[in-house]
Design an enzyme around this catalytic site. Structure first.
Site, PDB file in Angstrom:
ATOM      1  N   ASP A 164       2.389  14.700   1.910  1.00 44.98           N
ATOM      2  CA  ASP A 164       1.388  15.667   2.389  1.00 44.98           C
ATOM      3  C   ASP A 164       0.706  15.218   3.679  1.00 44.98           C
ATOM      4  O   ASP A 164       0.193  16.053   4.435  1.00 44.98           O
ATOM      5  CB  ASP A 164       0.316  15.874   1.304  1.00 44.98           C
ATOM      6  CG  ASP A 164      -0.334  14.559   0.890  1.00 44.98           C
ATOM      7  OD1 ASP A 164       0.406  13.663   0.406  1.00 44.98           O
ATOM      8  OD2 ASP A 164      -1.551  14.399   1.071  1.00 44.98           O
ATOM      9  N   ASP A 199       0.812  -1.230   0.000  1.00 46.39           N
ATOM     10  CA  ASP A 199       0.000   0.000   0.000  1.00 46.39           C
ATOM     11  C   ASP A 199       0.838   1.269   0.000  1.00 46.39           C
ATOM     12  O   ASP A 199       0.420   2.304   0.529  1.00 46.39           O
ATOM     13  CB  ASP A 199      -0.972   0.016   1.198  1.00 46.39           C
ATOM     14  CG  ASP A 199      -1.897  -1.174   1.196  1.00 46.39           C
ATOM     15  OD1 ASP A 199      -2.259  -1.635   0.101  1.00 46.39           O
ATOM     16  OD2 ASP A 199      -2.260  -1.653   2.293  1.00 46.39           O
ATOM     17  N   LYS A 247       1.903   2.144  -5.045  1.00 42.15           N
ATOM     18  CA  LYS A 247       2.452   1.568  -6.295  1.00 42.15           C
ATOM     19  C   LYS A 247       1.520   1.845  -7.469  1.00 42.15           C
ATOM     20  O   LYS A 247       1.973   2.097  -8.578  1.00 42.15           O
ATOM     21  CB  LYS A 247       2.649   0.051  -6.144  1.00 42.15           C
ATOM     22  CG  LYS A 247       3.614  -0.334  -5.035  1.00 42.15           C
ATOM     23  CD  LYS A 247       3.688  -1.835  -4.864  1.00 42.15           C
ATOM     24  CE  LYS A 247       2.407  -2.455  -4.342  1.00 42.15           C
ATOM     25  NZ  LYS A 247       2.028  -2.080  -2.964  1.00 42.15           N
ATOM     26  N   THR A 306      -5.859 -11.590   3.668  1.00 44.84           N
ATOM     27  CA  THR A 306      -6.994 -10.882   3.074  1.00 44.84           C
ATOM     28  C   THR A 306      -8.193 -11.823   2.879  1.00 44.84           C
ATOM     29  O   THR A 306      -9.260 -11.382   2.476  1.00 44.84           O
ATOM     30  CB  THR A 306      -6.602 -10.299   1.697  1.00 44.84           C
ATOM     31  OG1 THR A 306      -6.147 -11.381   0.878  1.00 44.84           O
ATOM     32  CG2 THR A 306      -5.503  -9.253   1.826  1.00 44.84           C
ATOM     33  N   GLN A 313       1.904  -6.039  -3.274  1.00 48.03           N
ATOM     34  CA  GLN A 313       2.393  -6.193  -1.890  1.00 48.03           C
ATOM     35  C   GLN A 313       3.699  -5.398  -1.709  1.00 48.03           C
ATOM     36  O   GLN A 313       3.898  -4.417  -2.402  1.00 48.03           O
ATOM     37  CB  GLN A 313       2.572  -7.670  -1.513  1.00 48.03           C
ATOM     38  CG  GLN A 313       1.266  -8.441  -1.397  1.00 48.03           C
ATOM     39  CD  GLN A 313       0.673  -8.873  -2.715  1.00 48.03           C
ATOM     40  OE1 GLN A 313       1.336  -9.452  -3.547  1.00 48.03           O
ATOM     41  NE2 GLN A 313      -0.592  -8.592  -2.930  1.00 48.03           N
ATOM     42  N   THR A 352      -8.555  -3.376  -0.434  1.00 50.68           N
ATOM     43  CA  THR A 352      -9.185  -4.658  -0.733  1.00 50.68           C
ATOM     44  C   THR A 352     -10.154  -5.094   0.364  1.00 50.68           C
ATOM     45  O   THR A 352     -11.263  -5.539   0.094  1.00 50.68           O
ATOM     46  CB  THR A 352      -8.093  -5.738  -0.944  1.00 50.68           C
ATOM     47  OG1 THR A 352      -7.316  -5.337  -2.058  1.00 50.68           O
ATOM     48  CG2 THR A 352      -8.678  -7.112  -1.205  1.00 50.68           C
ATOM     49  N   GLY A 402      -4.595  -4.235  -3.832  1.00 51.86           N
ATOM     50  CA  GLY A 402      -5.576  -3.190  -4.107  1.00 51.86           C
ATOM     51  C   GLY A 402      -4.803  -1.948  -4.470  1.00 51.86           C
ATOM     52  O   GLY A 402      -4.158  -1.354  -3.609  1.00 51.86           O
ATOM     53  N   HIS A 403      -4.785  -1.589  -5.744  1.00 54.18           N
ATOM     54  CA  HIS A 403      -3.987  -0.448  -6.210  1.00 54.18           C
ATOM     55  C   HIS A 403      -4.921   0.676  -6.642  1.00 54.18           C
ATOM     56  O   HIS A 403      -5.806   0.467  -7.470  1.00 54.18           O
ATOM     57  CB  HIS A 403      -3.082  -0.881  -7.372  1.00 54.18           C
ATOM     58  CG  HIS A 403      -2.061  -1.900  -6.960  1.00 54.18           C
ATOM     59  ND1 HIS A 403      -1.099  -2.380  -7.803  1.00 54.18           N
ATOM     60  CD2 HIS A 403      -1.838  -2.523  -5.772  1.00 54.18           C
ATOM     61  CE1 HIS A 403      -0.333  -3.249  -7.155  1.00 54.18           C
ATOM     62  NE2 HIS A 403      -0.773  -3.360  -5.923  1.00 54.18           N
TER      63      HIS A 403
END
Ligand code: GDP
Ligand code: IMO
Ligand code: MG
Length: 445
Positions: free
Chosen positions: A332, A13, A16, A128, A223, A299, A40-41
């Site tokens: 940020d 996470d 990527k 997951t 991952q 995800t 989950g991208h």
């Protein structure tokens, strides 16, 4: 021409998806080499959010070939949903290709994944629940179903009848679960097979042809380094090899074809699931990072554990992957902080350690040693060049680059494609040496 691997330098996470999408503008081919729908991208373009699980993050560019490679594990149900969702948003999947030798996640894999986690009790991994471990286990055991098996109706019937009867024993006798009806599963998967058939190819051959034609190829890691089966925080890892070497194996390309490895790291650290996490903050800082960073799994929706940047694992990621430049994301998120800490070393049994300890029990009880830097306490989301950044933010980046001993090529200051500072184009720019001639680390200027 450059063939570039984009990998996660932490526990996943890292952003990527955003970085791959950004670089895909110059890529002819984008390849996912390992992992499955555990990934989950997220890609955000002009206010629209795309969440991708198996489809490479280059899919938003209509002329880019997107390949789901041989080392991935494919859940056809989720993949078909993903295809439909993209189409509904007006995204073409005409250039999507699926490897015939990728393995297929079956219903019993998902059932066994969840039941095994329950059985593990306090030793659970926090998977997951997408059947990833059991699908890769069958691959290693050589009882897996591959995409090319799905394409052969008669062969599939026989193979699934045998496999489901075998798995039913495990489901019933070990996990006390209801058995599966082979005919129902066969009918369901034959239906998926017909829908996937047009996408199926010999992916390693297609990638090789692209190499020969001197096309730009991006390998999108899933991952992260610390979740690597061999080099991560075992057993709290995934079941594939997210490190740069895994991209070669999973895509079926030789290491000589790779020009660069970009490590993606957040400006702090997160982790989902169980396992040691030395810089985790369960207090105010962790909450602030989670809230400002919207740190909930793409995800599973699970809250991600958050903490300060850990340069020990960062250096480890540089070493294990051969990273030659970094993309630092979510800078940020640190905007409001008065002070920012960075873990520079660990203390283990009274000894200072600068290297990642591969002994899991050492890692589990190491004490982070921090250096504190001043925060910038102003918004940086509008910054588009290093000169736009406040001095403290620039100093923070320089400090990370020095600690990691690699230059920073990209800085991300928001989720959108345009909220990015490109210091050096990793595809077209010159490849810089890891160290200057006098042996000092190259840093951003
Ligand atoms: P991946 O699995 O490595 O692709 O990362 P995820 O998409 O699971 O998680 C990264 C999250 O951070 C997503 O929600 C992104 O939209 C978001 N994101 C990426 N870069 C930035 C950034 O620079 N700033 C902020 N605030 N969010 C970002
Ligand atoms: P992306 O590609 C973060 C974690 C799970 C769990 C462990 C094993 O979005 O960065 P698995 O289902 O793979 O057997 O779970 O790995 N995990 C991830 N964490 N990002 C991911 O993917 C992950 N994929 C798996 O939370 O701890
Ligand atoms: Mg993710």
């Amino acid at each position: 021409m450059a063939n570039v691997i984009v990998i996660g330098a932490q526990w996943g996470d890292e952003g990527k998806g955003k970085i791959t999408d950004l670089l895909s503008r110059s890529a002819d081919v984008v390849v996912r080499s390992q992992g499955g729908v555990n990934a989950g991208h997220t890609v955000v373009v002009q206010g629209q959010t795309f969440k991708l699980h198996l489809i490479p993050s280059g899919i938003l560019y209509p002329n880019t070939d997107c390949i789901i490679g041989s080392g991935t594990v494919i859940d056809p149900q989720v993949l078909l949903q993903e295809i439909e969702q993209l189409k509904a948003l007006g995204v073409s999947v005409d250039k999507l290709f699926i490897s015939q030798t990728a393995h297929v996640t079956m219903p019993y894999h998902r059932m066994i994944d969840r039941a095994a986690e329950e059985r593990r009790g306090e030793y659970k991994i926090g998977t997951t629940g997408r059947g990833i471990g059991p699908t890769y286990a069958d691959k290693s055991e050589r009882t897996g179903i591959r995409v090319l098996d799905l394409m052969d109706v008669e062969h599939l019937r026989k193979q699934l009848e045998w496999t489901i009867n075998y798995k039913n024993v495990i489901l019933e006798k070990i996990y006390n679960l209801p058995s599966l009806d082979p005919n129902t599963v066969i009918t369901e998967y034959l239906e998926y097979a017909e829908q996937l058939r047009p996408f199926v190819i010999d992916s390693a051959l297609k990638i090789y042809e692209a190499v020969r034609e001197r096309k730009n190829i991006l390998f999108e890691g899933a991952q992260g380094t610390l979740l690597d089966l061999d080099h991560g925080t075992y057993p709290y890892v995934t079941s594939s090899n997210p490190i740069a070497g895994g991209a070669c194996v999973g895509a079926g390309v030789g290491p000589t074809m790779i020009d660069r490895v970009i490590g993606v790291a957040k400006a702090y650290t997160t982790r989902v699931g169980e396992g040691p996490f030395p810089t985790e903050s369960t207090g105010e800082v962790g909450k602030l990072l989670c809230d400002r960073g919207a740190e909930f799994g793409t995800t599973t929706g699970r809250r991600r554990r958050c903490g300060w940047f850990d340069a020990v694992i960062g250096r480890y990621a540089v070493r294990i992957n051969g990273i030659d430049c970094l993309a630092i994301t979510k800078l940020d998120v640190l905007d409001e902080l008065e002070e920012i800490k960075v873990c520079v070393a660990y203390q283990i049994d009274g000894q200072i350690r600068h290297h990642f300890p591969t002994n899991a029990s050492h890692f589990a009880h190491c004490e982070p040693m921090y250096k504190t830097l001043p925060g910038w306490q102003q918004s940086i989301s509008h910054c588009r060049s290093l000169e736009d950044l406040p001095k403290q933010a620039l100093d923070y980046l320089k400090f990370l680059a020095e600690l990691m001993e690699v230059p920073i090529a990209i800085v991300s200051v928001g989720p959108s494609r345009d909220q990015t500072i490109i210091v050096e184009d990793p595809i077209h720019g010159p490849k810089r040496a890891l160290l200057d001639a006098d042996g000092t680390p190259v840093t951003i200027t």
